[in-house]
Design an enzyme around this catalytic site. Structure first.
Site, mmCIF file in Angstrom:
data_model
loop_
_atom_site.group_PDB
_atom_site.id
_atom_site.type_symbol
_atom_site.label_atom_id
_atom_site.label_comp_id
_atom_site.label_asym_id
_atom_site.label_seq_id
_atom_site.Cartn_x
_atom_site.Cartn_y
_atom_site.Cartn_z
ATOM 1 N N ASP A 159 -27.002 65.955 48.551
ATOM 2 C CA ASP A 159 -26.638 64.541 48.521
ATOM 3 C C ASP A 159 -26.789 64.015 47.089
ATOM 4 O O ASP A 159 -26.324 64.649 46.150
ATOM 5 C CB ASP A 159 -27.494 63.774 49.542
ATOM 6 C CG ASP A 159 -27.069 62.338 49.735
ATOM 7 O OD1 ASP A 159 -25.971 62.123 50.289
ATOM 8 O OD2 ASP A 159 -27.810 61.421 49.320
ATOM 9 N N TRP A 160 -27.435 62.849 46.897
ATOM 10 C CA TRP A 160 -27.582 62.316 45.543
ATOM 11 C C TRP A 160 -28.426 63.211 44.650
ATOM 12 O O TRP A 160 -28.326 63.149 43.423
ATOM 13 C CB TRP A 160 -28.167 60.900 45.599
ATOM 14 C CG TRP A 160 -27.100 59.873 45.813
ATOM 15 C CD1 TRP A 160 -26.725 59.312 46.998
ATOM 16 C CD2 TRP A 160 -26.231 59.339 44.818
ATOM 17 N NE1 TRP A 160 -25.673 58.451 46.802
ATOM 18 C CE2 TRP A 160 -25.349 58.442 45.474
ATOM 19 C CE3 TRP A 160 -26.094 59.520 43.451
ATOM 20 C CZ2 TRP A 160 -24.362 57.736 44.795
ATOM 21 C CZ3 TRP A 160 -25.100 58.820 42.769
ATOM 22 C CH2 TRP A 160 -24.255 57.940 43.434
ATOM 23 N N TRP A 229 -20.470 51.911 54.037
ATOM 24 C CA TRP A 229 -21.852 52.339 53.848
ATOM 25 C C TRP A 229 -22.453 51.693 52.606
ATOM 26 O O TRP A 229 -23.611 51.265 52.608
ATOM 27 C CB TRP A 229 -21.892 53.856 53.763
ATOM 28 C CG TRP A 229 -23.186 54.482 53.338
ATOM 29 C CD1 TRP A 229 -23.366 55.347 52.303
ATOM 30 C CD2 TRP A 229 -24.474 54.309 53.940
ATOM 31 N NE1 TRP A 229 -24.681 55.728 52.214
ATOM 32 C CE2 TRP A 229 -25.391 55.103 53.211
ATOM 33 C CE3 TRP A 229 -24.931 53.558 55.012
ATOM 34 C CZ2 TRP A 229 -26.731 55.163 53.529
ATOM 35 C CZ3 TRP A 229 -26.291 53.614 55.326
ATOM 36 C CH2 TRP A 229 -27.176 54.411 54.579
ATOM 37 N N ASP A 310 -21.332 68.001 58.252
ATOM 38 C CA ASP A 310 -21.154 67.126 57.082
ATOM 39 C C ASP A 310 -19.707 67.270 56.642
ATOM 40 O O ASP A 310 -19.330 68.270 56.039
ATOM 41 C CB ASP A 310 -22.107 67.529 55.959
ATOM 42 C CG ASP A 310 -22.007 66.597 54.750
ATOM 43 O OD1 ASP A 310 -20.962 65.944 54.578
ATOM 44 O OD2 ASP A 310 -22.975 66.532 53.985
ATOM 45 N N HIS A 342 -25.512 66.537 57.676
ATOM 46 C CA HIS A 342 -25.644 66.112 56.283
ATOM 47 C C HIS A 342 -27.055 66.360 55.762
ATOM 48 O O HIS A 342 -27.236 66.916 54.678
ATOM 49 C CB HIS A 342 -25.277 64.637 56.149
ATOM 50 C CG HIS A 342 -25.436 64.117 54.755
ATOM 51 N ND1 HIS A 342 -24.709 64.609 53.694
ATOM 52 C CD2 HIS A 342 -26.263 63.161 54.242
ATOM 53 C CE1 HIS A 342 -25.063 63.984 52.582
ATOM 54 N NE2 HIS A 342 -26.005 63.104 52.887
#
Length: 585
Positions: A159-160, A229, A310, A342
């Protein structure tokens, strides 16, 4: 939602969000806050340690590094002199996400460092939304790595954590010995084409309630979902991280696990980072280009692990985008997991830990491999005269184009009836390539090929089975309108680990430049001249339009000749698209 005014900070790495000055009545009560301030005037809060007591399966001692006057929390487990694996989480999680992976990796005698981004987990939490920008978080991770004096890092990111981690790895590739991405990416968005906007100033929306998983998370709906989101994370009055993680996980979290994910955030003042992170993507365009280009040169081991549920960062398309771009991905055991969503660490943490350990052991650091520095090559014999065909899927970059090469080697002899039926336009559409090149039929001239790069990824093109073989970098000067054509006698690079073996007594065909650089023919092509035969190669020099001073040479070997390549091969083609590889210079 339609009344919200969205701004487009795309391309401005220094954009800043502003919070509306008043808070509506729907905001939960906060209670009394203890607010600290750095020497540079950054106001922040610090989550009380008592909120982290008795976290399920998270007994790790907290450690802190001072970054910009703020405490940056990290877990540091395992032998201090062991190889380092750096675990980077995304949003809205924190290092608690890695609780299932840390113990088995440590048990394998590695040092594990799991970091909390500033504003998340046990790290200090600046109050101002404007503190959180992509470029600043990239710099903070670089500072953290320097403070701990980390070297030869194995990066695991999601993710980030992947956006920040891959950017740092691209900027400082010398620091990273291996990279593992699990549901992650590094976005490069053309100038003016970032589709996302942010509400500015940010006004809490009392109509927004609890988070629930959207019914449609298909790739086609992903852009719409992510824009929503961004707005939800920023403006929901009671944004709760555990709701997001539990709704996107593939298994049920216990109440204690949910409480652990929420522990760092007792009220909205502690949530600036988890609220802001999604909106940071709205400021990303081409600032990642240098890092992306550097990753295109990264030949150290790279692994991509994906959760089937995901549909964005874990999608097949994104996995292929990453593994086809990064040379170090070739030959590695990339996987997709049906049980993974995810937050894949939450779903299958022990399985991921097993893959991490196996990957690190299968790809030892150079000093560990001194006694067996030569790669183990699989030998393919009786290659001389073997017929094959290739399909090249081409993707453009700023300074070059790259072609992912699929080859019939070892699968079939490229039957003419199947080869003639290949439709480049249909292949282009199916595989979402910019161009498609059909390279064949061709015939090998070496007697054996030893390869460590042959992928187990098989693909069928129009009924013709092939496997992924290599990534070829081609200068932009070779690109032409509507397609791609390699300029004769112009070097291109191919990432490979191979030995080409020519038997004693074999006749070989070479090109020699005025400075003595020699290229040996590895295969001849029927693409330009379908009637070409091996016996014609003896007099091929009479037909070629060689550059000034170049020579075509035929000679018979009086000993076995082995042409080894470890990393990068330099190849050229002549007027008839026969291929040669550089021997010496």
């Amino acid at each position: 939602m339609n009344s919200i005014h969205l701004t487009k900070p795309a391309g401005d790495p220094d954009w800043r969000l502003e919070e509306a000055p008043t808070r509506p009545a729907c905001m939960p009560e906060e209670g009394e806050l203890t607010v600290y301030e750095t020497e540079n005037g950054v106001r922040f809060v610090r989550t009380l340690e008592e909120r982290f007591t008795d976290l399920p399966d998270f007994p790790f001692e907290p450690r802190y590094a001072m970054v910009e006057g703020l405490r940056m929390h990290y877990v540091d487990e395992g032998p201090r002199d062991a190889e380092v694996i750096l675990l980077l989480h995304g949003q809205p999680s924190w290092s608690y996400l890695y609780r299932k992976m840390i113990p088995p990796i440590v048990a394998a005698s590695y040092r594990v460092i799991a970091v909390d981004h500033i504003g998340m987990g046990r790290s200090d939490k600046p109050l101002d939304l404007s503190f959180h920008t992509f470029e600043k978080h990239v710099q903070r991770l670089k500072t953290f790595i320097a403070l701990l004096d980390l070297e030869e890092i194995t990066l695991f990111c999601q993710d980030w954590g992947s956006l920040i981690g891959l950017r740092v790895a691209g900027d400082q590739p010398e620091c990273f010995a291996r990279i593992i991405v699990a549901n992650g990416t590094l976005p490069v968005i053309p100038q003016g084409m970032n589709p996302f906007g942010v509400p500015n100033p940010v006004q809490v929306n009392c109509d927004l309630g609890d988070f629930s998983r959207p019914a449609d998370l298909s790739p086609a709906s992903w852009q719409t979902f992510f824009q929503r989101w961004i707005i939800y994370a920023l403006t929901a009055p009671n944004f709760t991280p555990s709701q997001v993680i539990s709704s996107m996980a593939q298994h049920t979290l216990s109440d204690a696990e949910k409480a652990a994910y929420d522990a760092p955030y007792p009220s909205i003042s502690y949530k600036a980072a988890v609220r802001t992170f999604p909106s940071m993507v709205a400021a990303i365009e081409e600032q990642n280009v240098p890092a992306w280009q550097a990753l295109g040169e990264y030949r150290k081991p790279f692994l991509f692990l994906a959760g089937e549920h995901d549909h964005n960062m874990g999608s097949t398309m994104n996995q292929q985008r990453m593994t086809s771009h990064i040379p170090g991905a070739q030959g590695q055991p990339h996987e997709r997991f049906e049980a993974g969503g995810h937050f894949i660490q939450e779903d299958i943490g022990p399985v991921l830990a097993d893959r991490v350990v196996n990957f690190m052991r299968a790809n030892p650091l150079p000093q560990q491999a001194e006694e067996s520095a030569e790669p183990q090559l699989k030998m393919h014999g009786q290659m001389h005269g073997a017929r094959y065909g290739e399909v090249l899927l081409v993707s453009p970059h700023l300074s070059h184009v790259e072609a992912t090469v699929y080859n019939t080697l070892g699968l079939n002899d490229c039957p003419d009836e199947l080869w003639r039926q290949l439709d480049p336009e249909a292949i282009k559409k199916e595989h979402k390539a910019r161009f498609v090149i059909l390279n064949g039929p061709r015939y090998f001239l070496m007697d054996q090929i030893g390869s460590a790069d042959v992928s187990q990824e098989h693909t069928t093109f129009g009924g013709l089975q092939m496997r992924r073989m290599a990534i070829v970098r081609i200068p932009l000067a070779s690109a032409v309108r509507g397609g791609l054509k390699q300029k004769p006698y112009t070097e291109n690079t191919v990432a490979r680990t191979t030995d080409y073996v020519y038997n004693r007594g074999r006749e070989v065909y070479e090109l020699v430049t005025p400075d003595g650089t020699t290229y040996i023919m590895q295969s001849y092509s029927l693409k330009v001249d379908p009637t070409l035969k091996e016996e014609d190669l003896k007099t091929l020099g009479d037909r070629l339009k060689l550059p000034a001073g170049w020579q075509y040479r035929v000679r018979r070997l009086d000993h076995e000749y082995i042409l080894p390549i470890r990393g990068q091969a330099y190849v050229i083609q002549d007027d008839l698209q026969n291929s040669y590889q550089r021997v010496s210079s």
